[in-house]
Design a protein around this motif. Structure first.
Motif, PDB file in Angstrom:
ATOM      1  N   ASP A 106      38.158  46.913   6.163  1.00  0.00           N
ATOM      2  CA  ASP A 106      37.434  48.135   6.558  1.00  0.00           C
ATOM      3  C   ASP A 106      35.957  47.845   6.777  1.00  0.00           C
ATOM      4  N   ARG A 107      35.361  47.042   5.902  1.00  0.00           N
ATOM      5  CA  ARG A 107      33.940  46.706   6.053  1.00  0.00           C
ATOM      6  C   ARG A 107      33.685  45.910   7.328  1.00  0.00           C
ATOM      7  N   HIS A 109      35.257  46.127  10.136  1.00  0.00           N
ATOM      8  CA  HIS A 109      35.322  47.013  11.307  1.00  0.00           C
ATOM      9  C   HIS A 109      34.099  47.932  11.394  1.00  0.00           C
ATOM     10  N   VAL A 110      33.484  48.270  10.262  1.00  0.00           N
ATOM     11  CA  VAL A 110      32.312  49.146  10.259  1.00  0.00           C
ATOM     12  C   VAL A 110      31.066  48.368  10.661  1.00  0.00           C
ATOM     13  N   GLU A 111      30.899  47.159  10.137  1.00  0.00           N
ATOM     14  CA  GLU A 111      29.709  46.352  10.362  1.00  0.00           C
ATOM     15  C   GLU A 111      29.932  45.424  11.552  1.00  0.00           C
TER      16      GLU A 111
END
Length: 151
Positions: A106-107, A109-111
């Motif tokens: 998840d991190r 894909h966000v960053e």
């Protein structure tokens, strides 16, 4: 030996005649007993009766033990509890690793920032990165040693 076989067949015929079988069934049993392969099989069975009795006793004891264990709910619950105590830590660890992988994904894909040379140098100071790099190095060394042993 054929005289013994004939006597056994006659004795079996007498037993068959005294049984409460229908006349057609009695004749069928007598016909079966007169066959040489049936007589030979009967001889083998008679010769092995002590072994068969021993085996039957062993199987009966085993069956009784299995029945006792299968019907003992306290023992089943104890075994189940022991297995749960063994599997639970492994399961918890696997769940923790899976959760960490999902969170890391998840991190990622966000960053969307890129990691440059200075970012990599800064990451090299992180103890977890060092531990992972040492593991990777040791793993590669072991793999190389095993490949050389195969040659």
């Amino acid at each position: 030996m054929s005289q013994t076989t004939t006597q056994q067949a006659q004795a079996a015929a007498e037993v068959a005649s005294t049984a409460t079988l229908a006349p057609a069934q009695q004749q069928d049993v007598l016909d079966q007993l007169m066959k040489p392969e049936i007589q030979e099989s009967l001889n083998i069975l008679v010769a092995n009766l002590p072994k068969l009795a021993e085996l039957t006793t062993l199987l009966t004891k085993t069956y009784d033990l299995v029945q006792t264990v299968a019907n003992d709910h306290v023992l089943i619950d104890d075994i189940k509890g022991g297995m749960e105590e063994f599997v639970k830590p492994i399961s918890d660890k696997a769940k923790g690793i899976a959760q960490a992988a999902i969170e890391a994904n998840d991190r990622v894909h966000v960053e969307e920032s890129t990691i440059g040379l200075f970012g990599i140098l800064k990451m090299l100071k992180d103890p977890q990165v060092q531990k992972t790099l040492r593991f990777a190095q040791a793993f590669l060394e072991v793999t190389a040693e095993r490949q050389q042993q195969k040659r």
